[in-house]
Design a protein around this motif. Structure first.
Motif, PDB file in Angstrom:
ATOM      1  N   ILE A  33      69.701  34.709 154.674  1.00  0.00           N
ATOM      2  CA  ILE A  33      68.967  33.459 154.901  1.00  0.00           C
ATOM      3  C   ILE A  33      67.650  33.750 155.621  1.00  0.00           C
ATOM      4  O   ILE A  33      67.610  34.536 156.577  1.00  0.00           O
ATOM      5  CB  ILE A  33      69.825  32.481 155.728  1.00  0.00           C
ATOM      6  CG1 ILE A  33      70.992  31.967 154.882  1.00  0.00           C
ATOM      7  CG2 ILE A  33      68.990  31.309 156.261  1.00  0.00           C
ATOM      8  CD1 ILE A  33      72.001  31.117 155.617  1.00  0.00           C
ATOM      9  N   ASP A  34      66.582  33.139 155.117  1.00  0.00           N
ATOM     10  CA  ASP A  34      65.277  33.322 155.753  1.00  0.00           C
ATOM     11  C   ASP A  34      64.440  32.068 155.505  1.00  0.00           C
ATOM     12  O   ASP A  34      64.537  31.455 154.435  1.00  0.00           O
ATOM     13  CB  ASP A  34      64.565  34.549 155.165  1.00  0.00           C
ATOM     14  CG  ASP A  34      63.476  35.072 156.088  1.00  0.00           C
ATOM     15  OD1 ASP A  34      63.647  36.203 156.590  1.00  0.00           O
ATOM     16  OD2 ASP A  34      62.474  34.350 156.323  1.00  0.00           O
ATOM     17  N   ILE A  80      74.222  29.287 146.555  1.00  0.00           N
ATOM     18  CA  ILE A  80      72.803  29.480 146.855  1.00  0.00           C
ATOM     19  C   ILE A  80      72.204  28.291 147.612  1.00  0.00           C
ATOM     20  O   ILE A  80      71.255  28.437 148.378  1.00  0.00           O
ATOM     21  CB  ILE A  80      72.024  29.788 145.541  1.00  0.00           C
ATOM     22  CG1 ILE A  80      72.405  31.187 145.035  1.00  0.00           C
ATOM     23  CG2 ILE A  80      70.518  29.682 145.728  1.00  0.00           C
ATOM     24  CD1 ILE A  80      72.019  32.340 145.939  1.00  0.00           C
ATOM     25  N   ALA A  81      72.788  27.097 147.437  1.00  0.00           N
ATOM     26  CA  ALA A  81      72.265  25.936 148.176  1.00  0.00           C
ATOM     27  C   ALA A  81      72.295  26.199 149.679  1.00  0.00           C
ATOM     28  O   ALA A  81      71.409  25.755 150.422  1.00  0.00           O
ATOM     29  CB  ALA A  81      73.071  24.684 147.840  1.00  0.00           C
ATOM     30  N   GLY A  85      68.595  26.638 151.302  1.00  0.00           N
ATOM     31  CA  GLY A  85      68.311  25.432 152.074  1.00  0.00           C
ATOM     32  C   GLY A  85      67.484  25.688 153.322  1.00  0.00           C
ATOM     33  O   GLY A  85      66.790  24.782 153.813  1.00  0.00           O
ATOM     34  N   ALA A  86      67.529  26.917 153.831  1.00  0.00           N
ATOM     35  CA  ALA A  86      66.776  27.233 155.045  1.00  0.00           C
ATOM     36  C   ALA A  86      65.286  27.431 154.772  1.00  0.00           C
ATOM     37  O   ALA A  86      64.468  27.419 155.688  1.00  0.00           O
ATOM     38  CB  ALA A  86      67.348  28.496 155.692  1.00  0.00           C
ATOM     39  N   SER A  87      64.950  27.637 153.504  1.00  0.00           N
ATOM     40  CA  SER A  87      63.542  27.865 153.172  1.00  0.00           C
ATOM     41  C   SER A  87      62.867  26.534 152.843  1.00  0.00           C
ATOM     42  O   SER A  87      63.532  25.527 152.644  1.00  0.00           O
ATOM     43  CB  SER A  87      63.431  28.796 151.964  1.00  0.00           C
ATOM     44  OG  SER A  87      63.871  28.122 150.803  1.00  0.00           O
ATOM     45  N   THR A 123      73.127  17.907 151.240  1.00  0.00           N
ATOM     46  CA  THR A 123      72.039  18.322 152.128  1.00  0.00           C
ATOM     47  C   THR A 123      70.781  18.399 151.260  1.00  0.00           C
ATOM     48  O   THR A 123      70.866  18.311 150.028  1.00  0.00           O
ATOM     49  CB  THR A 123      72.295  19.716 152.728  1.00  0.00           C
ATOM     50  OG1 THR A 123      72.358  20.658 151.640  1.00  0.00           O
ATOM     51  CG2 THR A 123      73.601  19.756 153.502  1.00  0.00           C
ATOM     52  N   THR A 124      69.643  18.591 151.893  1.00  0.00           N
ATOM     53  CA  THR A 124      68.403  18.742 151.120  1.00  0.00           C
ATOM     54  C   THR A 124      68.526  19.924 150.169  1.00  0.00           C
ATOM     55  O   THR A 124      68.109  19.862 149.006  1.00  0.00           O
ATOM     56  CB  THR A 124      67.211  18.967 152.083  1.00  0.00           C
ATOM     57  OG1 THR A 124      67.232  17.899 153.022  1.00  0.00           O
ATOM     58  CG2 THR A 124      65.896  18.979 151.350  1.00  0.00           C
ATOM     59  N   GLY A 125      69.119  21.009 150.670  1.00  0.00           N
ATOM     60  CA  GLY A 125      69.289  22.207 149.841  1.00  0.00           C
ATOM     61  C   GLY A 125      70.159  21.927 148.619  1.00  0.00           C
ATOM     62  O   GLY A 125      69.861  22.403 147.518  1.00  0.00           O
TER      63      GLY A 125
END
Lengths: 451, 89
Positions: A33-34, A80-81, A85-87, A123-125
């Motif tokens: 995650i990044d 992958i969500a 999602g963190a990006s 979530t948004t992701g």
């Protein structure tokens, strides 16, 4: 070692198409995650290609030494969500493309985990991933996608059900040149499992370890052959025969899984006790049902025969290995099973009967071609029905239908290879659009007062 | 490493001799042999110890398969665990 036992094993492999269907490496991507999408994707690519670089070769070595075919070597990853999602990225197609590149580099034929778990909410992701699915599946070759829209604990997310009907349609349209092939790589689940080694629904759940190896066995042909020897005998004998043969099949899965995990230096996860058919003659679940005494799969009695088969496979397999998991049940994909295809073409198997069958086996309405002009709402309603069966019965169900662009009932869609070909099946012409338009959630069912 | 060798085919002169000679050349030790004629077919099963052989498994397998083609029989070699795991609890 007795001669007849040695010869039995060889006959099972050579004549009855016993094989290990898949060894699937599950890889956690949580440490990739990044907030910078580019960096995250580079980490994903590096991690997958590092951990899975020897997967395919190891599978081939084991095939050579044990003389048992391992049909697929595959990879599943964290949904992958959760990673993307963190990006700040709004379109996740680039993540699918990096998975595709990693799959090609490692030589696996499918990679699963372009997934979102939205049984209770988004979530948004999750939103962005689901919106990216049609494009992602159109632009990649080996990526598989799944979305979990319901669970026994959470109920059914009807907003997601409505959206997935549209996504399935769009995916078919974006891959119209290949008769909607993208939909063969998209599964809508209820009660999705975290350690499933089978595609297209495999993903590596967040409750799993960093890297594990799961095995999916197969062998409908072996079961069919064993039942040929007990024709006319009672169901007690049928059940015992299936249990014994399932034990043997599963032992092989356990052996191969342990050997592969030892060589790859990663823990062994589970054996998935599934009967997975292929379009090849002699590798059909429908033919087992017919061997049990039905003229054609789909006629009255099919659900009972399938329930017995599914249960006996589990009973035989559970003792044969240390950890059972995944979907563990007979698969009834239409296009991948010569007997199912024949039953549909003969008019003895229809969608309604398939839906009833999914109540007693894994996994759902699988690899079914429907007319290209089927409304998205109808597909959503099919998803809702399947999810309801899974959620109420505390089991996994799924929908993998292909609304084949330009095709109508009576046409045939050909995907080739293990995906086979599918006669386009009729769906109800009566609309469910007002039902689907309601949105919201169907509450979780009560699990007391069972009747 | 132990392995099981199976030889199946039409009966002929020199099958056992040919297979044994090839195994000796590969430095593979024969631990047990059983041979019969089953449904008219020559059927032989050998339990082998491969630990003294310099050759890799894939190489042994290929050499034996080629020898089978010469002798007009099918020769297979598989790790013993496959059979023991399947037929014993």
């Amino acid at each position: 070692m007795e001669t007849n036992q040695v010869l039995e094993t060889i006959r099972m492999i050579e004549e009855e198409k016993l094989d290990i269907r898949t060894i699937t490496m599950g890889i956690s991507l949580l440490d990739c995650i990044d907030s910078d999408g580019e960096k995250a994707r580079q980490k994903i690519y590096d991690k997958i290609t590092r951990l899975a670089k020897d997967l395919v070769q190891t599978g081939k070595d084991i095939e050579t030494e044990f003389g048992i075919p391992i049909i697929h070597k595959r990879i599943s990853v964290t949904p992958i969500a959760l990673i993307a999602g963190a990006s700040g990225d709004e379109d996740y197609t680039a993540y699918a493309k990096v998975l595709d590149r990693a799959a090609k580099e490692t030589g696996v034929n499918f990679i699963g985990g372009f997934s979102a778990l939205v049984q209770k909410g988004y979530t948004t992701g999750d939103h962005r991933l689901i919106q990216s699915i049609p494009q992602a599946l159109a632009e990649t070759e080996r990526v598989c996608s799944s979305v979990n829209v319901g669970s026994t604990k959470a109920g059914i997310n009807m907003d997601a059900v409505a959206e997935m009907g549209r996504i399935v349609k769009q995916t078919a349209e974006r891959t119209a040149a290949e008769q909607g092939l993208g939909c063969a790589k998209l599964v809508v689940f209820a009660n999705a499992v975290e350690d499933n080694p089978f595609m297209a629904g495999a993903f590596h759940g967040v409750g799993e370890g960093g890297c594990i190896l799961n095995v999916g066995v197969s062998g409908p042909g072996v079961v069919k052959r064993a039942l040929e020897k007990v024709r006319g005998q009672s169901f007690d004998v049928v059940s015992d025969t299936i249990k014994k043969i399932a034990f043997k099949i599963t032992r092989m899965g356990q052996l191969v899984g342990h050997e592969a995990s030892k060589r790859l230096g990663i823990p062994f996860g589970i054996v998935d006790l599934s009967l997975a058919p292929t379009p090849a003659v002699g590798d059909s679940v429908a033919h087992i049902l017919e061997e049990i005494g039905l003229d054609s799969a789909g006629t009255h009695g099919t659900t009972a025969a399938l329930a017995l088969l599914n249960d006996a496979v589990k009973k035989g397999g559970v003792m044969a290995c240390s950890h059972v998991g995944g979907l563990s049940g007979a698969f009834i994909p239409v296009s991948e099973d010569a007997g199912m295809i024949h039953a549909v073409e003969a008019g003895t198997l229809n969608l309604q009967k398939l839906e009833a069958m999914t109540a007693v086996c894994s996994v759902g309405l699988d690899m079914i071609a429907i007319p290209g002009d089927t409304p998205a709402e109808t597909i959503s309603a099919m998803i809702a029905d399947e999810a309801a069966i899974g959620v109420v019965n505390n089991k996994t169900t799924a929908v993998r239908v292909i609304p084949a662009p330009g095709k109508k009932v009576g046409d045939t869609v050909t995907f080739g290879g293990l995906l086979g070909h599918a006669p386009v099946m009729a769906v109800s012409s009566s609309s469910a659009s007002a039902f689907v338009a309601r949105g919201g959630r169907i509450p979780a069912p009560i699990h007391s007062f069972k009747n | 490493m132990k392995a099981i060798l199976t030889v199946i085919g039409k009966d002929n002169v020199g099958i056992i001799a040919g297979v044994s000679k090839q195994l000796a050349d590969l430095q593979v030790n024969i631990l047990d042999v059983s041979q019969t004629i089953m449904n008219g077919y020559f059927t032989m099963i050998m339990i082998l110890d491969l630990s003294a052989s310099q050759e890799k498994f894939a190489g042994i397998k290929k050499t034996l398969a080629d020898k089978g083609a010469v002798l007009n029989v099918q020769i297979k070699i598989q790790r013993e665990e496959l059979f023991t795991s399947m037929h014993s609890i």
